[in-house]
Design a protein around this motif. Sequence first.
Motif, PDB file in Angstrom:
ATOM      1  N   GLU A 119      -9.411  48.081-134.174  1.00 49.05           N
ATOM      2  CA  GLU A 119      -8.981  46.871-134.860  1.00 49.05           C
ATOM      3  C   GLU A 119      -9.752  46.732-136.162  1.00 49.05           C
ATOM      4  O   GLU A 119     -10.863  47.267-136.298  1.00 49.05           O
ATOM      5  CB  GLU A 119      -9.221  45.646-133.968  1.00 49.05           C
ATOM      6  CG  GLU A 119      -8.422  45.687-132.662  1.00 49.05           C
ATOM      7  CD  GLU A 119      -8.781  44.560-131.717  1.00 49.05           C
ATOM      8  OE1 GLU A 119      -9.856  43.925-131.926  1.00 49.05           O
ATOM      9  OE2 GLU A 119      -8.015  44.311-130.764  1.00 49.05           O
ATOM     10  N   ASP A 120      -9.173  46.019-137.127  1.00 46.77           N
ATOM     11  CA  ASP A 120      -9.886  45.805-138.386  1.00 46.77           C
ATOM     12  C   ASP A 120     -10.823  44.619-138.252  1.00 46.77           C
ATOM     13  O   ASP A 120     -10.954  44.025-137.164  1.00 46.77           O
ATOM     14  CB  ASP A 120      -8.910  45.653-139.556  1.00 46.77           C
ATOM     15  CG  ASP A 120      -8.037  44.402-139.446  1.00 46.77           C
ATOM     16  OD1 ASP A 120      -8.373  43.468-138.675  1.00 46.77           O
ATOM     17  OD2 ASP A 120      -7.006  44.351-140.153  1.00 46.77           O
ATOM     18  N   ASP A 121     -11.488  44.254-139.344  1.00 47.15           N
ATOM     19  CA  ASP A 121     -12.486  43.194-139.256  1.00 47.15           C
ATOM     20  C   ASP A 121     -11.876  41.804-139.099  1.00 47.15           C
ATOM     21  O   ASP A 121     -12.611  40.815-139.002  1.00 47.15           O
ATOM     22  CB  ASP A 121     -13.429  43.235-140.468  1.00 47.15           C
ATOM     23  CG  ASP A 121     -12.687  43.399-141.778  1.00 47.15           C
ATOM     24  OD1 ASP A 121     -11.453  43.564-141.743  1.00 47.15           O
ATOM     25  OD2 ASP A 121     -13.327  43.370-142.830  1.00 47.15           O
ATOM     26  N   HIS A 122     -10.538  41.726-139.069  1.00 42.29           N
ATOM     27  CA  HIS A 122      -9.860  40.456-138.781  1.00 42.29           C
ATOM     28  C   HIS A 122      -9.280  40.443-137.364  1.00 42.29           C
ATOM     29  O   HIS A 122      -8.605  39.483-136.986  1.00 42.29           O
ATOM     30  CB  HIS A 122      -8.739  40.215-139.798  1.00 42.29           C
ATOM     31  CG  HIS A 122      -9.217  40.133-141.214  1.00 42.29           C
ATOM     32  ND1 HIS A 122      -9.998  39.099-141.684  1.00 42.29           N
ATOM     33  CD2 HIS A 122      -9.027  40.980-142.259  1.00 42.29           C
ATOM     34  CE1 HIS A 122     -10.267  39.304-142.968  1.00 42.29           C
ATOM     35  NE2 HIS A 122      -9.700  40.439-143.337  1.00 42.29           N
ATOM     36  N   GLY A 123      -9.504  41.515-136.622  1.00 43.16           N
ATOM     37  CA  GLY A 123      -8.986  41.596-135.268  1.00 43.16           C
ATOM     38  C   GLY A 123      -7.570  42.112-135.169  1.00 43.16           C
ATOM     39  O   GLY A 123      -6.970  42.098-134.087  1.00 43.16           O
ATOM     40  N   ASP A 124      -7.010  42.600-136.291  1.00 42.05           N
ATOM     41  CA  ASP A 124      -5.654  43.137-136.281  1.00 42.05           C
ATOM     42  C   ASP A 124      -5.675  44.624-135.932  1.00 42.05           C
ATOM     43  O   ASP A 124      -6.595  45.353-136.302  1.00 42.05           O
ATOM     44  CB  ASP A 124      -4.986  42.936-137.643  1.00 42.05           C
ATOM     45  CG  ASP A 124      -4.801  41.469-137.995  1.00 42.05           C
ATOM     46  OD1 ASP A 124      -4.535  40.674-137.063  1.00 42.05           O
ATOM     47  OD2 ASP A 124      -4.931  41.113-139.180  1.00 42.05           O
ATOM     48  N   MET A 137     -14.222  47.825-133.684  1.00 41.71           N
ATOM     49  CA  MET A 137     -13.854  47.304-134.994  1.00 41.71           C
ATOM     50  C   MET A 137     -14.204  48.314-136.070  1.00 41.71           C
ATOM     51  O   MET A 137     -15.298  48.880-136.077  1.00 41.71           O
ATOM     52  CB  MET A 137     -14.578  45.981-135.267  1.00 41.71           C
ATOM     53  CG  MET A 137     -14.010  45.223-136.472  1.00 41.71           C
ATOM     54  SD  MET A 137     -14.742  45.721-138.055  1.00 41.71           S
ATOM     55  CE  MET A 137     -16.262  44.769-138.021  1.00 41.71           C
ATOM     56  N   GLU A 191     -14.134  48.656-140.194  1.00 38.54           N
ATOM     57  CA  GLU A 191     -13.907  47.965-141.459  1.00 38.54           C
ATOM     58  C   GLU A 191     -13.018  48.790-142.377  1.00 38.54           C
ATOM     59  O   GLU A 191     -12.124  48.293-143.043  1.00 38.54           O
ATOM     60  CB  GLU A 191     -15.247  47.676-142.143  1.00 38.54           C
ATOM     61  CG  GLU A 191     -15.106  46.910-143.444  1.00 38.54           C
ATOM     62  CD  GLU A 191     -16.443  46.622-144.077  1.00 38.54           C
ATOM     63  OE1 GLU A 191     -16.469  45.887-145.082  1.00 38.54           O
ATOM     64  OE2 GLU A 191     -17.472  47.132-143.584  1.00 38.54           O
TER      65      GLU A 191
END
Length: 297
Positions: free
Chosen positions: A116-121, A223, A225
Amino acid sequence: MADCALIVVSYRNTVGLERLLATVPGAAGPLSWHVVVVNNAPEDDLGPLVSGVPEAEVVEAGDNLGYAGGINLGLAAAPTSRWTVFLNPDVMLTAGSLASMARAAGETTAVVPVIEDDHGDLQLSLRREPTLLRALGDTFLGNRWPARPAWLGETILSAAAYERTGEVDWATGAVIMVPTSAVAAVGPWDADRFFLYSEETDYCRRLRANGYPLQVLPEVRVMHEGAGSGTSDALHALQEVNRVRYFRKWHGASETAAFWGVVVLNNVLRSHRRRSRASLQALLTRRIRAALPGGSR
């Protein structure tokens, strides 16, 4: 012998590396571990950063060896271990993630988490083996039609595929755990061809060829980035060039020529983007390819 030897190649990403190291103890749980950080940026002083982590050491590359070259240097310095983990420095591991991956890997399987990315997507990190038809599908469809047939796309777009355990051809190299017996069987990463990009495609193909399938574990999420060491038009061009280099390694001249043509067409159709114009120049001109990162090698 450590349970896990972690290989991290760092290039101008001290902030990400510090965050990663802070997550390793919780991710490992009961497993013993040792981190080898390969410093590909001689101007970075990583000594103070790892001084408080007794399980970590820094290996100075003396130059930017690229990702594959850095990994090979790290492997040469790594202790004996049951599993080897290849990590990007801009990853943050979650509690128990390494322990869960080790249980799933055992001695016979390479494993990757869902990223997931740093936004949780969700990051679309799972891939199929590159083929001419898949390159054509990606050229004309891009990220549209997530449920299209597997033979029409290299990137696995369907979110459902990231929710179930299963084998994949390859995955982006942010986090890959491999039984160390597989590391010995496969041999070094191909640093001669791939300074950056496509090295994980090649390594995963060789893992499969040596009897070590790659499995995604949806219950393990980390996660990432992304672009922690920077991005540029030149790096995008290198990514496109290395797609062709990878294909040429494993296929004949005529099929590679057709694949090159599709990659060129992909960038022609997107030539309103500066990075695609840079890719076209590199794909068409040897002199410009030689000027890409790692080209002098």
